[in-house]
Design a protein around this motif. Structure first.
Motif, short mmCIF file in Angstrom:
data_model
loop_
_atom_site.label_atom_id
_atom_site.label_comp_id
_atom_site.label_asym_id
_atom_site.label_seq_id
_atom_site.Cartn_x
_atom_site.Cartn_y
_atom_site.Cartn_z
N LEU A 252 0.90 -1.48 -0.09
CA LEU A 252 -0.23 0.14 0.39
C LEU A 252 0.87 1.26 -0.02
N CYS A 253 2.46 1.06 0.97
CA CYS A 253 2.96 2.58 0.66
C CYS A 253 3.29 2.76 -0.54
N LEU A 254 3.31 2.04 -1.76
CA LEU A 254 4.26 2.01 -2.30
C LEU A 254 3.65 2.47 -4.04
N LEU A 255 1.92 1.73 -3.64
CA LEU A 255 1.06 2.61 -4.49
C LEU A 255 0.60 3.57 -3.66
N ALA A 256 0.63 4.60 -2.87
CA ALA A 256 0.51 6.02 -2.10
C ALA A 256 1.77 6.66 -2.27
N LEU A 257 2.80 6.00 -2.59
CA LEU A 257 3.85 7.11 -3.08
C LEU A 257 3.93 7.52 -4.48
N ASP A 258 2.91 6.49 -5.11
CA ASP A 258 3.01 6.49 -6.80
C ASP A 258 2.17 7.98 -6.88
N GLU A 259 0.53 7.56 -6.30
CA GLU A 259 -0.40 8.56 -6.34
C GLU A 259 -0.07 9.75 -5.23
N PHE A 260 1.48 9.65 -4.79
CA PHE A 260 0.97 11.01 -3.71
C PHE A 260 1.36 12.46 -4.06
N ASP A 261 1.43 12.90 -4.95
CA ASP A 261 1.51 14.41 -5.85
C ASP A 261 0.01 14.30 -5.93
N GLU A 262 -0.84 13.75 -6.96
CA GLU A 262 -2.05 14.04 -6.52
C GLU A 262 -2.94 13.94 -5.70
N ARG A 263 -2.87 13.51 -4.95
CA ARG A 263 -3.49 13.41 -3.75
C ARG A 263 -3.59 14.62 -3.11
N ILE A 264 -2.30 15.04 -3.02
CA ILE A 264 -1.80 16.89 -2.37
C ILE A 264 -2.67 18.12 -3.46
N ASP A 265 -2.95 17.48 -5.01
CA ASP A 265 -3.29 18.71 -5.48
C ASP A 265 -4.69 18.31 -5.20
N HIS A 266 -5.32 17.56 -5.15
CA HIS A 266 -7.26 17.45 -4.66
C HIS A 266 -7.54 17.88 -3.58
N ASN A 267 -6.15 17.76 -2.80
CA ASN A 267 -6.46 18.05 -1.08
C ASN A 267 -6.47 19.64 -1.53
N ARG A 268 -4.98 20.21 -1.99
CA ARG A 268 -5.24 22.60 -2.62
C ARG A 268 -6.42 22.12 -3.58
N THR A 269 -7.17 21.93 -3.99
CA THR A 269 -8.74 21.89 -4.39
C THR A 269 -9.76 22.35 -3.90
N THR A 270 -9.53 21.75 -2.93
CA THR A 270 -10.88 21.15 -1.61
C THR A 270 -10.32 22.25 -1.11
N ARG A 271 -9.27 23.27 -0.58
CA ARG A 271 -9.09 24.01 0.93
C ARG A 271 -8.83 25.25 -0.04
N SER A 272 -8.55 25.34 -1.33
CA SER A 272 -8.94 26.64 -1.89
C SER A 272 -10.81 26.91 -2.54
N ILE A 273 -11.15 25.93 -2.40
CA ILE A 273 -12.66 25.88 -2.31
C ILE A 273 -13.21 26.19 -1.39
N TYR A 274 -12.64 25.63 -0.10
CA TYR A 274 -13.77 26.19 1.61
C TYR A 274 -12.86 27.71 1.32
N ARG A 275 -11.82 27.83 1.31
CA ARG A 275 -11.32 29.17 1.41
C ARG A 275 -11.84 31.11 0.56
N SER A 276 -12.10 30.27 -0.53
CA SER A 276 -12.83 31.18 -1.35
C SER A 276 -14.27 31.50 -0.66
N VAL A 277 -15.15 30.08 0.04
CA VAL A 277 -16.17 30.81 0.51
C VAL A 277 -15.95 31.20 1.40
N LEU A 278 -15.33 30.31 2.51
CA LEU A 278 -15.07 31.03 4.03
C LEU A 278 -14.88 32.10 4.11
N ASP A 279 -13.95 32.81 2.83
CA ASP A 279 -13.58 34.54 2.76
C ASP A 279 -14.70 35.44 3.06
N THR A 280 -15.82 35.22 2.45
CA THR A 280 -16.90 35.75 3.24
C THR A 280 -17.53 35.97 3.87
N VAL A 281 -17.85 34.32 5.05
CA VAL A 281 -18.81 34.64 6.04
C VAL A 281 -17.84 35.34 7.64
#
Ligand SMILES: *Cc1c(COP(=O)(O)O)cnc(C)c1O
Length: 397
Positions: A252-281
């Protein structure tokens, strides 16, 4: 939601925003095909554990990825923390943060150490050399800062603190896999660092952990503590246990290392959506991971200011839960208020830790949250601010 119509919050009897429960943890799974392919080798070799070929490959890839001489993979992060204390031959009291998962302090207790809880900075949620100095005395044998939220303390500041006072410094970096500070990768600071590879973390191997160090002697001691037979040179260690990393975990570790950069990108997108909406709250602020040049984007931490938001953190959590959003209060309460410390240690004065444990929450992020989900969740937080008067005190019963 987005068309401006006011819906009735689920906690007041309206329909739920989600027909499933949305979790906070990372929960990344490789595809079934990749998983099957990786496990077929384990089956064909008939080799489950005892530092097999996949465990060795995983350690090499981890060391490479983290830019560190030694990456010693272990059963879970908690065992890694226990092994670290023994490998460093610590005895006495160790300064650490109470604004952490209980395992940080519990691992010390298993290793015969006593935690000394330092407060954290309100701005960064991390210990600083100043808060550590405030609890430093002659009985302290080491400093153990905790890196949380995909951010860090100022690790170089703690290295300087350690040399100034002649104390080893080792880090609980359970939440900081893949982060960098200045030009340096987390994994290379202090005597050693400990990562968690739990399923809720960004590099999940179901259960797992990794201890990293550039110190060859320390690495040999860690390997000899990990199992009662050495996998490298035999060196004398105070105690041994079973902290082995199985072939299934390594696969599982080897598979996760292969996908690691994509996972960060996915999380970054999620956080940027949270940020853009919460900036107005008003009163709901998304924390930026402190001190890091690069974050693994692993958490979406929101600070709730009850006065300007209109609801307390726990009222917001209840309203979200009714919608199917399992946001969580991490870390509540501070570890100093949990057993055994609440009964065995005098209650330390940690005003910032206490305040953050009452006002901080985690929004869902990770594999099971897509862009649409993130937008709905952030908009719910905004809506509940608008309807705060109606929602105050609502418990959904
Ligand atoms: C997850 C975590 C741990 C424990 O790691 P496990 O792999 O679950 O044993 C320790 N400290 C912190 C800060 C964590 O987040």
């Amino acid at each position: 939601l987005s068309d401006g119509r006011r819906r009735t919050p689920a906690i007041l009897g309206g329909g739920r925003a989600f027909d499933r429960d949305v979790p906070v943890g990372q929960m990344y799974f490789p595809t079934w095909q990749r998983y099957e392919e990786a496990l077929r080798g384990v089956f064909e070799r008939q080799w489950y554990t005892n530092h097999g070929p996949l465990a060795r490959e995983a350690e090499e890839r981890m060391a490479d990825r983290l830019g560190v001489r030694h990456a010693i993979c272990v059963t879970n992060g908690t065992i890694g923390l226990m092994m670290a204390a023994k490998a460093l031959e610590l005895a006495g009291r160790v300064i650490t943060s109470s604004f952490s998962f209980v395992a940080t302090a519990q691992a010390m207790t298993w290793a015969g150490l006593e935690p000394v809880f330092a407060d954290v900075s309100l701005a960064t949620h991390h210990m600083t050399a100043d808060t550590a100095t405030a609890v430093l005395d002659d009985t302290v044998c080491a400093v153990h800062p905790v890196n949380i939220w995909g951010g860090t303390c100022d690790p170089a500041e703690f290295e300087a603190f350690g040399s100034q006072h002649g104390l080893p410094v080792y880090f609980d970096s359970a939440q900081a896999f893949g982060c960098t500070v200045g030009g340096r990768k987390v994994a290379t600071f202090g005597s050693l660092e400990v990562f968690s590879l739990h399923a809720t973390k960004i590099l999940g191997t179901a259960e797992g952990g990794c201890v990293t160090t550039d110190d060859d002697d320390l690495a040999e001691r860690l390997r000899n503590i990990r199992a009662s037979y050495g996998t490298h040179a035999q060196v004398t260690v105070p105690v041994t246990l079973n902290g082995r990393f199985s072939e299934a975990q390594a696969a599982l570790c080897l598979l996760a290392l292969d996908e690691f950069d994509e996972r960060i990108d996915h999380n970054r997108t999620t956080r940027s959506i949270y940020r853009s909406v919460l900036d107005t709250v008003p009163g709901a602020r998304l924390l930026e991971p402190p001190n890091v040049a690069m974050s693994n984007e692993q958490y979406a931490v929101v600070e709730i200011d009850e006065e300007s938001y209109g609801l307390g953190r726990d009222e917001l959590l209840r309203a979200l839960k009714a919608e199917g959003v399992n946001a969580r209060r991490y870390f509540y309460p501070g570890v100093h208020r949990t057993l055994p410390y609440s009964e065995t240690l005098p209650l330390p004065d940690l005003p910032n830790t206490d305040l953050l444990s009452r006002t901080v929450l985690q929004l869902p992020i990770g594999a099971l949250v897509d862009e649409g989900d993130a937008r709905i969740i952030a908009e719910l937080v905004g809506e509940f601010h608008e309807s705060a008067e109606l929602l105050r005190g609502a418990d959904g019963r």
